[in-house]
Design an enzyme around this catalytic site. Structure first.
Site, PDB file in Angstrom:
ATOM      1  N   TYR A 209       6.047  -2.129   6.581  1.00  7.63           N
ATOM      2  CA  TYR A 209       5.556  -0.898   7.309  1.00  7.63           C
ATOM      3  C   TYR A 209       4.068  -1.241   7.516  1.00  7.63           C
ATOM      4  CZ  TYR A 209       4.296   3.815   8.752  1.00  7.63           C
ATOM      5  OH  TYR A 209       3.681   4.789   9.566  1.00  7.63           O
TER       6      TYR A 209
ATOM      7  N   ASP B 186      -1.904  -6.497   4.972  1.00  8.85           N
ATOM      8  CA  ASP B 186      -2.012  -5.293   5.151  1.00  8.85           C
ATOM      9  C   ASP B 186      -1.879  -4.544   3.734  1.00  8.85           C
ATOM     10  OD1 ASP B 186      -1.490  -2.551   5.130  1.00  8.85           O
ATOM     11  OD2 ASP B 186       0.033  -2.738   6.366  1.00  8.85           O
TER      12      ASP B 186
ATOM     13  N   LYS C 189      -5.382   4.263   1.924  1.00 10.84           N
ATOM     14  CA  LYS C 189      -5.120   4.958   0.475  1.00 10.84           C
ATOM     15  C   LYS C 189      -6.031   5.024  -0.510  1.00 10.84           C
ATOM     16  CE  LYS C 189      -0.246   4.915   2.062  1.00 10.84           C
ATOM     17  NZ  LYS C 189       0.415   3.882   2.807  1.00 10.84           N
TER      18      LYS C 189
HETATM   19  C1  LIG Z   1       0.716   3.956   4.288  1.00 12.25           C
HETATM   20  C2  LIG Z   1       0.685   2.530   5.055  1.00 12.25           C
HETATM   21  C3  LIG Z   1       0.330   2.167   6.241  1.00 12.25           C
HETATM   22  C4  LIG Z   1      -0.010   3.185   7.294  1.00 12.25           C
HETATM   23  O1  LIG Z   1      -1.226   4.091   6.638  1.00 12.25           O
HETATM   24  P1  LIG Z   1      -1.576   5.461   7.428  1.00 12.25           P
HETATM   25  O2  LIG Z   1      -2.847   5.957   6.874  1.00 12.25           O
HETATM   26  O3  LIG Z   1      -0.456   6.335   7.005  1.00 12.25           O
HETATM   27  O4  LIG Z   1      -1.688   5.103   8.869  1.00 12.25           O
HETATM   28  C5  LIG Z   1       0.109   0.985   6.801  1.00 12.25           C
HETATM   29  N1  LIG Z   1       0.562  -0.035   5.966  1.00 12.25           N
HETATM   30  C6  LIG Z   1       0.895   0.161   4.572  1.00 12.25           C
HETATM   31  C7  LIG Z   1       1.353  -0.936   4.042  1.00 12.25           C
HETATM   32  C8  LIG Z   1       1.104   1.417   4.171  1.00 12.25           C
HETATM   33  O5  LIG Z   1       1.753   1.648   2.940  1.00 12.25           O
END
Ligand SMILES: *Cc1c(COP(=O)(O)O)cnc(C)c1O
Length: 434
Positions: free
Chosen positions: A150, A243, A271
Site C-alpha cells: 500500500y 516506501d 507516520k
Molecule cells: C500509511 C502508509 C501510507 C499512506 O500514508 P498516509 O499518511 O495514510 O497517507 C503509504 N505507504 C505506506 C507503506 C503506509 O503504511
C-alpha cells in the site's frame, strides 16, 4: 479469565450512530469502521503510554499505535511538551522556520540514502510526489508496484493485478480512469523474476516497494529480494523507491534501508517521523531532489507543509530515538518473544497460523503457514481472525481491526503492558480455538 471489559461499549455505539449520519461509515479512514471484524468500533477518549482509554471507560493495551505513527507511546511527555510550545508560538506561518531545517537535517543524517528532503502532509503525498519525480528524472511513464503493498490512495497506486501478472493495472476503485493506471504494473512481493519481466521493455521509471511489507500483515523481505531489486533497477535505469512510511524509524533508526543495507534512490517517510501528527516527507540524493520546484521543474507544494506543530512533534520523536538507539534492540527481542509465545499457543491449541516480526512491527497470520506475498496472504482465515480479534478486545487488547494490518510496538509497551497483553492474547487464541 474473561473480563467484562469492552463487551458492550455503549457510549462508543452512541457516537458511532451519530457518526454514520455525517461521515461515510462513521469514519475518516475505512479500516477504523471495523467492517472486517464486526462490532462497534471504540471511540478514543485519551491515551497514555501503551493504553488507549475509550469513551466507554475501558483501558485497552493498544497495538494500533495510530497505525504505526506512535513509537514511544500515547501522550509522551517529551512530544506533548514540544507540541504545546510550538502551538503557543503560532500554529502556522507562510514562511520557513528553524525547526523545519533542524528536522530536515536530522532526517538526512539518520536515513542513509537521503541527502535532501521535502516535508509534506501525508504518506499519500510523499509517495505520489516521489513517483512524479522518478518519472521526471527518467523520462519514462511506467511504475512497478507489488501486489499487497500500500502506498496511500493516489490514483496511480489503486490497482489490482489482473490475470497472472497484468501488464496494465486495472483500477481497484471506481472513479479512476483506466488511462490513469495504465502505466502501473503489478509484480509479486519477494519474487524478483516477476519484476525482471515487467522491467524488460525499458519503460519503467520507478519500482516502488514497502521494504518490509506492512499492509498485508508483516512480511519481511527474503534475503535476496531488496539487493536484487537494487541491481535490477541499476540494470534497467529505473529508480528504486522505498516506501518507508511505515518502516522508517521503526524497523531500525535508519529505516529498512539502514537495517538491510540497500540504498534506494528515493524514500517516502511518514507516520513515526511526525510523532503522531499529520506529517510526512520524501527525499533522496541532492541531484534528484534539486529537480523539485523551485530548484527544478517538478512541481510540488503544500500550504501546511513543514507545519510548526508537526515539525516539533517529529523533532522530539526523532531526537529521542537518536538518543536512545537501544530501543530498536528492545523491540527486536520483544517481537521475538511475542512470536515464540504466540506460535507456541497456536500449536498448543491446534490453530493453523504463523507469526512474523521485524523491529517494532508484527504480524499474526491465522489460517496460513507461510506468508511471503499476497498469494499466500489471500488465504488468511478472516472469520477466524474476527473471532480472535473480538476475544482479544474483550480482554482489553486493541489489535488493528483487520487480518491484513501489522501490529505495532511502542516503547511504553515494553515494561509490563506487553507481558499482560501476551497473556490476554494467549487466552484469546485458546477461546478462538474452542
Ligand atoms: C500509511 C502508509 C501510507 C499512506 O500514508 P498516509 O499518511 O495514510 O497517507 C503509504 N505507504 C505506506 C507503506 C503506509 O503504511
Amino acid at each position: 479469565m474473561r473480563s467484562e471489559l469492552a463487551v458492550k461499549r455503549e457510549a462508543s455505539a452512541t457516537w458511532q450512530r451519530r457518526a454514520i449520519e455525517v461521515m461515510p461509515g462513521g469514519v475518516n479512514s475505512p479500516v477504523r469502521a471495523f467492517r472486517s471484524v464486526g462490532g462497534n468500533p471504540p471511540f478514543a477518549e485519551s491515551g497514555r503510554g501503551a493504553y488507549l482509554k475509550t469513551v466507554d471507560g475501558d483501558d485497552l493495551i493498544d497495538f494500533v499505535a495510530s497505525w504505526g505513527a506512535l513509537i514511544l507511546g500515547h501522550a509522551r511527555p517529551e512530544v506533548v511538551e514540544a507540541i504545546e510550545n510550538a502551538a503557543r508560538s503560532g500554529s502556522s506561518f507562510g514562511v520557513s522556520t528553524a525547526a523545519e531545517v533542524e528536522l530536515a537535517e536530522l532526517i538526512c543524517s539518520l536515513v542513509p540514502s537521503i541527502e535532501m528532503v521535502r516535508l509534506v502532509n501525508s504518506g499519500t503525498e510523499a509517495t505520489a510526489s516521489a513517483v512524479r519525480l522518478a518519472r521526471a528524472a527518467t523520462g519514462r511513464p511506467a511504475v512497478i508496484k507489488f501486489e499487497g503493498c500500500y502506498h496511500g490512495h493516489a490514483d496511480a497506486f489503486l490497482v489490482r493485478a489482473g490475470s497472472g501478472l497484468a501488464t496494465f493495472g486495472e483500477p481497484s476503485s471506481p472513479g479512476i480512469p483506466a488511462s490513469t493506471t495504465a502505466h502501473t504494473r503489478v509484480a509479486r512481493f519477494n519474487d524478483l523474476d516477476s519484476v525482471a519481466e515487467l522491467l524488460a521493455d525499458g519503460q519503467v521509471a520507478a519500482v516502488i516497494v514497502e521494504p518490509v511489507a506492512g499492509n498485508m500483515g508483516c512480511i519481511p523481505p527474503l534475503p535476496d529480494f531488496l539487493p536484487g531489486l537494487r541491481s535490477l533497477c541499476d540494470t534497467s535505469g529505473a529508480l528504486l523507491v522505498f516506501d518507508e512510511v511505515m518502516t522508517g524509524f521503526r524497523v531500525a533508526l535508519g529505516g529498512a534501508q539502514g537495517r538491510f543495507g540497500v540504498r534506494p534512490d528515493l524514500t517516502a517517510l511518514g507516520k513515526v517521523m511526525a510523532g503522531g501528527t499529520p506529517g510526512a516527507a520524501y527525499g533522496g540524493s541532492s541531484e534528484l531532489m534539486r529537480m523539485i520546484s523551485p530548484d527544478g521543474p517538478v512541481y510540488q507544494a503544500g500550504t501546511l507543509a513543514g507545519n510548526p506543530i508537526v515539525t516539533a512533534a517529529g523533532l522530539a520523536t526523532l531526537r529521542y530515538l537518536a538518543e536512545h538507539p537501544g530501543i530498536y534492540e528492545r523491540f527486536e527481542s520483544a517481537g521475538a518473544e511475542c512470536s515464540l509465545r504466540l506460535e507456541a499457543v497456536l500449536s498448543e491449541v491446534g490453530l493453523p497460523g504463523t507469526v512474523s516480526h521485524v523491529g517494532g512491527m508484527m504480524g499474526l497470520f491465522l489460517g496460513i503457514e507461510d506468508a511471503r506475498n499476497w498469494d499466500d496472504v489471500s488465504g488468511l482465515d478472516q472469520d477466524l481472525f474476527g473471532r480472535f480479534f473480538g476475544a482479544a478486545l474483550d480482554r482489553g487488547v486493541m489489535l488493528p481491526p483487520s487480518p491484513f494490518e501489522a501490529w505495532f510496538l511502542m516503547e511504553d509497551h515494553l515494561d509490563g503492558p506487553l507481558a499482560a497483553a501476551l497473556d490476554a492474547l494467549a487466552d484469546a487464541l485458546r477461546e478462538t480455538a474452542e
